[in-house]
Design a protein around this motif. Structure first.
Motif, PDB file in Angstrom:
ATOM      1  N   PRO A 130      27.559  33.061  29.288  1.00  0.00           N
ATOM      2  CA  PRO A 130      28.969  32.710  29.460  1.00  0.00           C
ATOM      3  C   PRO A 130      29.700  33.386  30.613  1.00  0.00           C
ATOM      4  O   PRO A 130      30.734  32.874  31.042  1.00  0.00           O
ATOM      5  N   MET A 131      29.201  34.514  31.126  1.00  0.00           N
ATOM      6  CA  MET A 131      29.995  35.229  32.123  1.00  0.00           C
ATOM      7  C   MET A 131      30.307  34.332  33.309  1.00  0.00           C
ATOM      8  O   MET A 131      29.432  33.672  33.856  1.00  0.00           O
ATOM      9  N   SER A 132      31.579  34.320  33.710  1.00  0.00           N
ATOM     10  CA  SER A 132      32.015  33.440  34.784  1.00  0.00           C
ATOM     11  C   SER A 132      32.994  34.174  35.688  1.00  0.00           C
ATOM     12  O   SER A 132      33.994  34.721  35.222  1.00  0.00           O
ATOM     13  N   LEU A 133      32.659  34.191  36.971  1.00  0.00           N
ATOM     14  CA  LEU A 133      33.462  34.919  37.962  1.00  0.00           C
ATOM     15  C   LEU A 133      33.684  34.044  39.173  1.00  0.00           C
ATOM     16  O   LEU A 133      32.854  33.180  39.480  1.00  0.00           O
ATOM     17  N   GLY A 134      34.722  34.318  39.925  1.00  0.00           N
ATOM     18  CA  GLY A 134      34.937  33.604  41.178  1.00  0.00           C
ATOM     19  C   GLY A 134      33.767  33.735  42.138  1.00  0.00           C
ATOM     20  O   GLY A 134      33.438  32.807  42.873  1.00  0.00           O
ATOM     21  N   SER A 135      33.103  34.894  42.102  1.00  0.00           N
ATOM     22  CA  SER A 135      32.019  35.155  43.065  1.00  0.00           C
ATOM     23  C   SER A 135      30.648  34.783  42.522  1.00  0.00           C
ATOM     24  O   SER A 135      29.632  35.221  43.053  1.00  0.00           O
ATOM     25  N   GLU A 136      30.585  33.952  41.483  1.00  0.00           N
ATOM     26  CA  GLU A 136      29.303  33.748  40.801  1.00  0.00           C
ATOM     27  C   GLU A 136      28.224  33.111  41.672  1.00  0.00           C
ATOM     28  O   GLU A 136      27.048  33.222  41.373  1.00  0.00           O
ATOM     29  N   GLY A 137      28.615  32.493  42.770  1.00  0.00           N
ATOM     30  CA  GLY A 137      27.623  31.928  43.669  1.00  0.00           C
ATOM     31  C   GLY A 137      26.885  32.964  44.499  1.00  0.00           C
ATOM     32  O   GLY A 137      25.851  32.658  45.100  1.00  0.00           O
ATOM     33  N   SER A 138      27.395  34.192  44.551  1.00  0.00           N
ATOM     34  CA  SER A 138      26.707  35.203  45.354  1.00  0.00           C
ATOM     35  C   SER A 138      26.542  36.555  44.657  1.00  0.00           C
ATOM     36  O   SER A 138      25.682  37.334  45.038  1.00  0.00           O
ATOM     37  N   GLY A 150      33.858  41.486  34.425  1.00  0.00           N
ATOM     38  CA  GLY A 150      34.655  40.758  33.443  1.00  0.00           C
ATOM     39  C   GLY A 150      34.637  39.268  33.705  1.00  0.00           C
ATOM     40  O   GLY A 150      33.630  38.620  33.539  1.00  0.00           O
ATOM     41  N   GLY A 151      35.774  38.723  34.119  1.00  0.00           N
ATOM     42  CA  GLY A 151      35.844  37.305  34.438  1.00  0.00           C
ATOM     43  C   GLY A 151      36.621  36.521  33.413  1.00  0.00           C
ATOM     44  O   GLY A 151      37.330  37.078  32.569  1.00  0.00           O
ATOM     45  N   THR A 152      36.476  35.197  33.489  1.00  0.00           N
ATOM     46  CA  THR A 152      37.344  34.314  32.703  1.00  0.00           C
ATOM     47  C   THR A 152      36.820  34.022  31.302  1.00  0.00           C
ATOM     48  O   THR A 152      37.500  33.361  30.535  1.00  0.00           O
ATOM     49  N   ALA A 153      35.619  34.498  30.958  1.00  0.00           N
ATOM     50  CA  ALA A 153      35.071  34.209  29.628  1.00  0.00           C
ATOM     51  C   ALA A 153      35.112  35.420  28.703  1.00  0.00           C
ATOM     52  O   ALA A 153      34.575  35.386  27.600  1.00  0.00           O
ATOM     53  N   VAL A 376      51.845  38.796  43.619  1.00  0.00           N
ATOM     54  CA  VAL A 376      51.037  37.613  43.302  1.00  0.00           C
ATOM     55  C   VAL A 376      50.284  37.977  42.025  1.00  0.00           C
ATOM     56  O   VAL A 376      49.270  38.645  42.053  1.00  0.00           O
ATOM     57  N   THR A 377      50.858  37.553  40.917  1.00  0.00           N
ATOM     58  CA  THR A 377      50.407  38.041  39.621  1.00  0.00           C
ATOM     59  C   THR A 377      49.577  36.979  38.931  1.00  0.00           C
ATOM     60  O   THR A 377      50.030  35.851  38.751  1.00  0.00           O
ATOM     61  N   TYR A 378      48.364  37.334  38.558  1.00  0.00           N
ATOM     62  CA  TYR A 378      47.530  36.385  37.815  1.00  0.00           C
ATOM     63  C   TYR A 378      46.484  37.179  37.058  1.00  0.00           C
ATOM     64  O   TYR A 378      46.368  38.393  37.246  1.00  0.00           O
ATOM     65  N   GLY A 379      45.747  36.486  36.220  1.00  0.00           N
ATOM     66  CA  GLY A 379      44.682  37.207  35.519  1.00  0.00           C
ATOM     67  C   GLY A 379      44.464  36.719  34.109  1.00  0.00           C
ATOM     68  O   GLY A 379      44.901  35.631  33.721  1.00  0.00           O
ATOM     69  N   HIS A 380      43.779  37.587  33.374  1.00  0.00           N
ATOM     70  CA  HIS A 380      43.212  37.231  32.075  1.00  0.00           C
ATOM     71  C   HIS A 380      44.149  37.747  30.992  1.00  0.00           C
ATOM     72  O   HIS A 380      43.901  38.787  30.383  1.00  0.00           O
ATOM     73  N   VAL A 381      45.218  37.008  30.770  1.00  0.00           N
ATOM     74  CA  VAL A 381      46.272  37.554  29.928  1.00  0.00           C
ATOM     75  C   VAL A 381      45.804  37.689  28.481  1.00  0.00           C
ATOM     76  O   VAL A 381      46.288  38.548  27.744  1.00  0.00           O
ATOM     77  N   GLY A 382      44.829  36.899  28.086  1.00  0.00           N
ATOM     78  CA  GLY A 382      44.266  37.029  26.742  1.00  0.00           C
ATOM     79  C   GLY A 382      43.589  38.369  26.524  1.00  0.00           C
ATOM     80  O   GLY A 382      43.389  38.797  25.387  1.00  0.00           O
ATOM     81  N   ASP A 383      43.204  39.041  27.598  1.00  0.00           N
ATOM     82  CA  ASP A 383      42.628  40.381  27.515  1.00  0.00           C
ATOM     83  C   ASP A 383      43.629  41.457  27.923  1.00  0.00           C
ATOM     84  O   ASP A 383      43.270  42.628  28.029  1.00  0.00           O
ATOM     85  N   GLY A 384      44.868  41.073  28.213  1.00  0.00           N
ATOM     86  CA  GLY A 384      45.853  42.040  28.695  1.00  0.00           C
ATOM     87  C   GLY A 384      45.625  42.461  30.137  1.00  0.00           C
ATOM     88  O   GLY A 384      46.169  43.451  30.597  1.00  0.00           O
ATOM     89  N   ASN A 385      44.809  41.699  30.855  1.00  0.00           N
ATOM     90  CA  ASN A 385      44.348  42.096  32.195  1.00  0.00           C
ATOM     91  C   ASN A 385      45.037  41.276  33.280  1.00  0.00           C
ATOM     92  O   ASN A 385      44.877  40.066  33.358  1.00  0.00           O
TER      93      ASN A 385
END
Lengths: 468, 468
Positions: A130-138, A150-153, A376-385
């Motif tokens: 399940p791990m998913s990151l913006g940089s997962e292609g490299s 971490g990431g989105t999952a 520029v605020t964004y992130g994984h709010v479900g994790d408090g991150n």
């Protein structure tokens, strides 16, 4: 050092010991460009045995090692310092998926396997990694493990450390620890695996891993949701948990500034909701092929929260292409901000209950330090991150860089005061090693130093990273 | 030692330093009765500060400490040795639930909180703390953490180490490490929390913890299923995973011998299925109040597997009382076997794909060592974890005890050969410390000793436990 280079060439072959400036260039500068070091050599072993030989040779020569995966880190943890005396040990040639056990739900891989390739291998076995990151292609799984990525999952499946069952590690003296056990339950001593996960290459070199696989989740229900405030986003999270339960797999936040940058810089991006809003949430439910209640659960979640005033409007994806377009808005933020200009990155965690208060209180503080600074605020709010990244006032990048120490200190002080973390998922690396220690108790720093000294008594593994 | 006792009395009050044989009796013998030691004193501090004072006094006097929770361990890890020179440090008075954060999903507790009381506190907040053990009415969360306890909810929620976010620990020199952070994401250094979890009191004394809470699952669908073989049970597990996905929360196995003992010794127990079978599975799905597809998913699972010959018959609970009766069959096994007579306990993990082969191959080996020995096989088959406990041939307990070393060695050798674990969830304690080390590589034992020496250089924390 001629002797060492000879030993390294004997260990891995001449072509895999790089020393010319052109050859090493890509290995000594990190993705952010902030950390540009020099290396005695870049060594690219092709097997665990070769890694062991390289580490043993460096240990003998008392030369420091910087392990490196895909070099996608954001805190300078995988690049050498400026001395030119360190050896970069790249795991990039170790890309074999060693085995898959679909019954137990495990996959055993080399450290250099790229995350996206790992996804494919799991899919071919009818399973999900399940791990998913913006940089997962490299990025590589070894780097993910070393930094506890971490990431989105994370919301549903946890950090990298929750996805690993066993490791193979080359220790600082060149011995190999074979801890490649694929067992969910193994209570036979200290959890050495968890000690190496997140240690950022300072205790040894991860060369292989046994990872957990999960049931595939080919069905999705995805929405881009306009919310009036962070408070409203947290309320929406609560309802989504109640309505969608275990199917809730993504809950990401972005402010309008983040979306604006994506709309400006990402070709083809468009705002899926007409009326601008201060905050947005990307919410996704995921389920097995047999689970067909996802759309209903998403609609019920949104219905409840529209009525309560927590949701202003929402765009629900009805095709895979629409889903990809919504995800692109979230995943394009980091790149768009880089195109916009200088960025001061922060990766903080706060108790979820404190998120709204913290974001509203920190903005005026930062505006006092640098008027016009753009969070520029964004992130994984479900994790408090939150990735609480600052862009300069338009056209004034130099001022952002000048004010960076004051801005970061204000953010970290307020995070620490709220019992948060100054590094949620990026690690400490070189960038935050000193800050990390400064917000810890003396007892905790002592414990970390005791662990470091016990496993790497000569201090040759990634010195200057994680611990100042 | 008079000086030390004076210091201990000054630290916790006279009434909480026990020295008379009657007073200490319950603290120096473990549940199995195998380990009966002696203690210099039993000390019962009432706060973290008092624990710190006790540990500092023992450190000063160079006296060893045995931390103890509910004293429900099965491997002698919480009771003193026979020397009479060790101090038992009981956490039993520290029973405060410090705080609950239902939004973030965390609960902060003293180490001495009884697991069943923790369940109640979570329920009162509308949440679930999922760990479930036969001993939950008396075991403490501190002991669960120190031993990384398992139980019947691991399949869905993981071992204790997966349920903890932060710890408070009194170190061997009496300093307090405050790691009570309730953050899902905190990548700021080595994971000290995970180092203490499962360390069996050999690195420090856990005095408090922040634990994860989960959405409540008030709905259940539960069945007691007769299956013809271990292979069939594993096949049923695969179908249950596909059909029930994330709702599958329990998947326990028992052989006929285990059920027979329960039917013989547990008052009121009755066989829910008429025709005897060699193996049984307790399967349960659990969901939120809004999830009403559980019964259908369970019936679909059983329907698929009856047709394939993997299921012979099943009893589905249609009332809470019926559900309790099915669970009692599983949870009564350990006690029933104790009533039957001498028991030789093993707690092993095997790769799930090897379970059937292993169970069929080990039985004749054991029967050669002790003809007529009765394997009472049960456990958490969804995790590959069997409590492979042997009862003596009827009326011949002495022979079982005489053959115990040979029987255990045969089991452990075969488990090790299959890349399993000789302790899935009970830990090593005193019983298995030597065996644990004997099945590890020299490199791994060296790593464990290095960690021990780094954190407890004087070797005063629970000596003889975990490491031989």
């Amino acid at each position: 050092m001629t002797d060492l280079l000879d030993h390294l060439r004997a260990a891995v072959g001449d072509t895999h010991v790089l020393t010319s400036p052109d050859d090493v260039a890509a290995y000594v500068v990190d993705w952010t460009g902030v950390h540009a070091g020099r290396a005695l050599a870049v060594v690219r072993p092709g097997s665990t045995e070769e890694v062991a030989a390289v580490v043993a040779a460096c240990h003998e020569a008392e030369v420091a090692i910087v392990p490196q995966g895909g070099n996608t880190g954001l805190v300078g943890g995988g690049v050498p310092d400026a001395s030119g005396s360190q050896v970069v040990l790249s795991l990039g040639r170790m890309r074999t998926v060693r085995s898959v056990d679909a019954v137990t739900g495990t996959i055993t891989v080399d450290a250099g396997v790229v995350l996206a390739d790992l996804h494919v291998a799991a899919e071919e076995a009818g399973r999900l990694f399940p791990m998913s990151l913006g940089s997962e292609g490299s990025c590589t799984i070894g780097g993910n493990l070393a930094t506890n990525a971490g990431g989105t999952a994370v919301l549903r499946y946890g950090m990298t450390r929750e996805l690993v069952l066993g490791l193979e590690v080359v220790l600082p003296d060149g011995r190999v620890w074979d801890g490649l056990r694929g067992l969910r339950k193994d209570n036979t001593g200290y959890d050495l695996t968890q000690l190496f996960v997140g240690s950022e290459g300072t205790l040894g070199v991860i060369t292989g891993a046994v990872l957990r696989l999960f049931p595939a989740t080919p069905r999705h229900a995805t929405a881009w949701v306009a919310v009036p405030s962070v408070d409203a986003a947290v309320a929406l999270l609560g309802v989504a948990r109640d309505r969608a339960g275990v199917h809730l797999s993504t809950f990401e936040i972005a402010n309008r500034q983040a979306l604006d940058l994506v709309l400006t810089h990402l070709p083809g991006a468009s705002d899926p909701i007409g009326e601008p809003s201060d905050w947005y949430v990307l919410v996704e439910l995921a389920g097995a092929a047999t689970e067909d209640g996802l759309d209903g659960a998403l609609e019920a979640t949104l219905g409840d929260t529209v009525d309560a005033g927590h949701v202003l409007d929402a765009a629900i994806a009805s095709t895979p292409a629409q889903r990809s377009a919504l995800w692109a808005l979230r995943e394009g933020i980091s790149e768009a901000q880089k195109v916009e200009g200088a960025t001061l990155k922060h990766d903080v965690t706060l108790p979820i209950a404190d998120l709204a208060r913290w974001t509203s209180e920190i903005e005026p503080v930062l505006d006092t330090i640098l008027p016009g600074v753009r969070p520029v605020t964004y992130g994984h709010v479900g994790d408090g991150n939150l990735h609480y990244n600052l862009s300069a006032p338009v056209g004034r990048d130099a001022e952002l860089l000048a004010a960076a120490p004051d801005l970061s200190r204000a953010i970290y002080d307020s995070v620490a005061a709220a019992n948060g973390s100054i590094s949620a998922e990026h690690g400490l690396g070189r960038t935050k090693a000193a800050a990390g220690a400064s917000y810890k108790s003396a007892v905790e720093v002592d414990l970390m130093r005791a662990v470091k000294k016990a496993l790497d008594p000569d201090g040759l593994m990634n010195p200057g990273v994680l611990l100042p």
